[in-house]
Design a protein around this motif. Sequence first.
Motif, PDB file in Angstrom:
ATOM      1  N   PRO A   1       0.822  -1.228   0.000  1.00 15.41           N
ATOM      2  CA  PRO A   1       0.000   0.000   0.000  1.00 15.41           C
ATOM      3  C   PRO A   1       0.851   1.271   0.000  1.00 15.41           C
ATOM      4  CG  PRO A   1      -0.848  -1.584   1.601  1.00 15.41           C
ATOM      5  CD  PRO A   1       0.473  -2.106   1.134  1.00 15.41           C
TER       6      PRO A   1
ATOM      7  N   ARG B   1       1.922   1.805  -3.494  1.00 19.97           N
ATOM      8  CA  ARG B   1       0.839   2.391  -4.291  1.00 19.97           C
ATOM      9  C   ARG B   1       0.683   3.873  -3.980  1.00 19.97           C
ATOM     10  NH1 ARG B   1      -2.010  -2.514  -2.936  1.00 19.97           N
ATOM     11  NH2 ARG B   1      -3.198  -1.378  -1.360  1.00 19.97           N
TER      12      ARG B   1
ATOM     13  N   ARG C   1      -7.034   7.893  -7.257  1.00 18.51           N
ATOM     14  CA  ARG C   1      -7.484   7.425  -5.957  1.00 18.51           C
ATOM     15  C   ARG C   1      -6.775   6.106  -5.633  1.00 18.51           C
ATOM     16  NH1 ARG C   1      -8.692  11.758  -6.154  1.00 18.51           N
ATOM     17  NH2 ARG C   1     -10.682  12.804  -5.812  1.00 18.51           N
ATOM     18  N   ILE C   2      -6.453   5.923  -4.371  1.00 25.03           N
ATOM     19  CA  ILE C   2      -5.771   4.709  -3.929  1.00 25.03           C
ATOM     20  C   ILE C   2      -6.802   3.735  -3.376  1.00 25.03           C
ATOM     21  CG2 ILE C   2      -4.065   3.786  -2.320  1.00 25.03           C
ATOM     22  CD1 ILE C   2      -2.691   6.454  -2.370  1.00 25.03           C
ATOM     23  N   PRO C   3      -6.803   2.469  -3.814  1.00 20.84           N
ATOM     24  CA  PRO C   3      -7.740   1.495  -3.233  1.00 20.84           C
ATOM     25  C   PRO C   3      -7.481   1.327  -1.735  1.00 20.84           C
ATOM     26  CG  PRO C   3      -6.734   0.643  -5.251  1.00 20.84           C
ATOM     27  CD  PRO C   3      -5.992   1.890  -4.894  1.00 20.84           C
ATOM     28  N   VAL C   4      -8.541   1.313  -0.960  1.00 20.63           N
ATOM     29  CA  VAL C   4      -8.445   1.204   0.497  1.00 20.63           C
ATOM     30  C   VAL C   4      -9.008  -0.142   0.913  1.00 20.63           C
ATOM     31  CG1 VAL C   4      -9.092   2.204   2.714  1.00 20.63           C
ATOM     32  CG2 VAL C   4      -8.637   3.690   0.758  1.00 20.63           C
ATOM     33  N   ASP C   5      -8.203  -0.893   1.677  1.00 20.50           N
ATOM     34  CA  ASP C   5      -8.638  -2.213   2.138  1.00 20.50           C
ATOM     35  C   ASP C   5      -8.220  -2.369   3.597  1.00 20.50           C
ATOM     36  OD1 ASP C   5      -9.564  -4.751   2.347  1.00 20.50           O
ATOM     37  OD2 ASP C   5      -7.872  -5.694   1.309  1.00 20.50           O
TER      38      ASP C   5
ATOM     39  N   SER D   1      -4.186   5.959   3.432  1.00 23.75           N
ATOM     40  CA  SER D   1      -4.746   5.998   2.072  1.00 23.75           C
ATOM     41  C   SER D   1      -6.019   6.821   2.036  1.00 23.75           C
ATOM     42  CB  SER D   1      -5.010   4.572   1.582  1.00 23.75           C
ATOM     43  OG  SER D   1      -3.815   3.810   1.563  1.00 23.75           O
ATOM     44  N   ARG D   2      -6.888   6.640   3.049  1.00 26.33           N
ATOM     45  CA  ARG D   2      -8.116   7.449   3.077  1.00 26.33           C
ATOM     46  C   ARG D   2      -7.785   8.930   3.210  1.00 26.33           C
ATOM     47  NH1 ARG D   2      -9.743   3.376   6.678  1.00 26.33           N
ATOM     48  NH2 ARG D   2     -11.191   1.876   5.762  1.00 26.33           N
TER      49      ARG D   2
ATOM     50  N   ASN E   1      -6.618  10.143  -0.129  1.00 21.07           N
ATOM     51  CA  ASN E   1      -7.742  10.310  -1.052  1.00 21.07           C
ATOM     52  C   ASN E   1      -8.563  11.547  -0.702  1.00 21.07           C
ATOM     53  OD1 ASN E   1      -7.028   8.004  -2.451  1.00 21.07           O
ATOM     54  ND2 ASN E   1      -8.403   6.662  -1.326  1.00 21.07           N
TER      55      ASN E   1
END
Length: 474
Positions: free
Chosen positions: A188, A191, A208-212, A221-222, A225
């Motif tokens: 992450p 990324r 936008r970065i995928p958030v998991d 990441s949130r 974004n």
Amino acid sequence: MTRWYGRLPLRSRLAMLVATAVAVAVAASAAACWLITRDRLTQQLDDTLTSVNAADANISKLYASCQGQPQPPFFTTYTVRVITAAGDVCHVPGKAKIPAQRTDLRVAQGQLGKTLYTTQDESGAEMRVFDVPAFDGANRLAVSIATPMDQVTRPLNQLALILLFVAGAGVFGAASAGLWVARAGLKPVDRLTDAVEHIARTEDLAVRIPVDGEDEIARLSRSFNSMTSALAASRDLQQQLIADAGHELRTPLTSLRTNIDLLVRSEQSGRPIPAADRAALLESVKAQMGELAALIGDLQELSRPVRGQAAVEVVALHDIVGSALARARLRGPSLTITADLDPWYVRAEPAGLERAVVNLLDNAAKFSPTGGSVEVRLAGGELTVRDHGPGIPQDELPHVFERFWRSPSARSLPGSGLGLSIVARTAEQAGGAVRLRSADLGGTEAVLTLPGAATPPPETPEMPEPPAPPQREP
């Protein structure tokens, strides 16, 4: 060392930290295992030595043989000695000789009891020795029973090699696992780094970065974004502001250019413009210049950042409304403006607050018919400005505080479309709010609500602080 370590990639540093931690743990465990095993083996050897009966027949035969008495041969697995108090030593035949030690003499002299110690024989081999006090009539003796220490050192050496191999394999495996975990855990971050580099290279804020998950990387990441969304919205607002400002400036500039061209051609051609037309042209130029000045002033007002506490003070809202009413009566001499003002004190910037009130009054005057009336009322921190104009349709009310927004029916009227935006901004900075609504029996009613008190506070610092307003991007 620090500079070299700091230049390593983060995943390499994590792998090194994991490998170092595992190496320390494995080394400590191996050392503890080796020490415990050595103690246990030594204890077992000591138990074996101390279980031998020093007064058995073989030892008696050895002592008699040492006294010169002929004895039949005998055999034993131990190295057996007899030490006299004078230091004489007699060894069992066929065994390596062990020189007498001070400990042996002290046992033979009765200064020590049973004693265990480690020494070397004449060939240099380590021996574990057990001394026992004994008597030969009136003579004190020390009977010494010894066995090689290789019963302990040989297994310990083998154990050390095994532990070294296991420790090396464990450290290598930990380093490999640490590198793999670091790579997987830092994906992450990779990324995020790629996204930041992409934005820096292309200025594309739509990335936008995928958030998991809910871990720290997901939170980062949130946050990233959210930041890019805010930046994109801010840039869109700035671009919209520039486009709207350019559009609004185009009309007065075009009119100015046309009027000035007419005046210049009249002077160059020597064909004078009729006095009435010339006066109208000059009046139009003056009006357009005023409109440009007002538009530039509104843009400067909106572009200023949120004012600090140093510019805020306790002001009398009723006095500010009174000053704004005097200016409004001069601008709309045909209007009847009535006011009912109760005392109200607020914490705000005086100049900005007066400009907001003037904008509300100007807006009411602009939409009021000739000879109409405007009612102004201040009670309980709520300023109400009501006109008797055509009103605002319900579907247009949500847009009245947007920058440069103007009702289709008001496009022909003077104004920049920024007045109500400035009012909303000022209200937010003072911790209040503003809204427009349709008035009963026609017209529009603007309501400005500001927190404060009906009486001035004894000291300015005791005035309650307004809540922090949200940021408004230009």
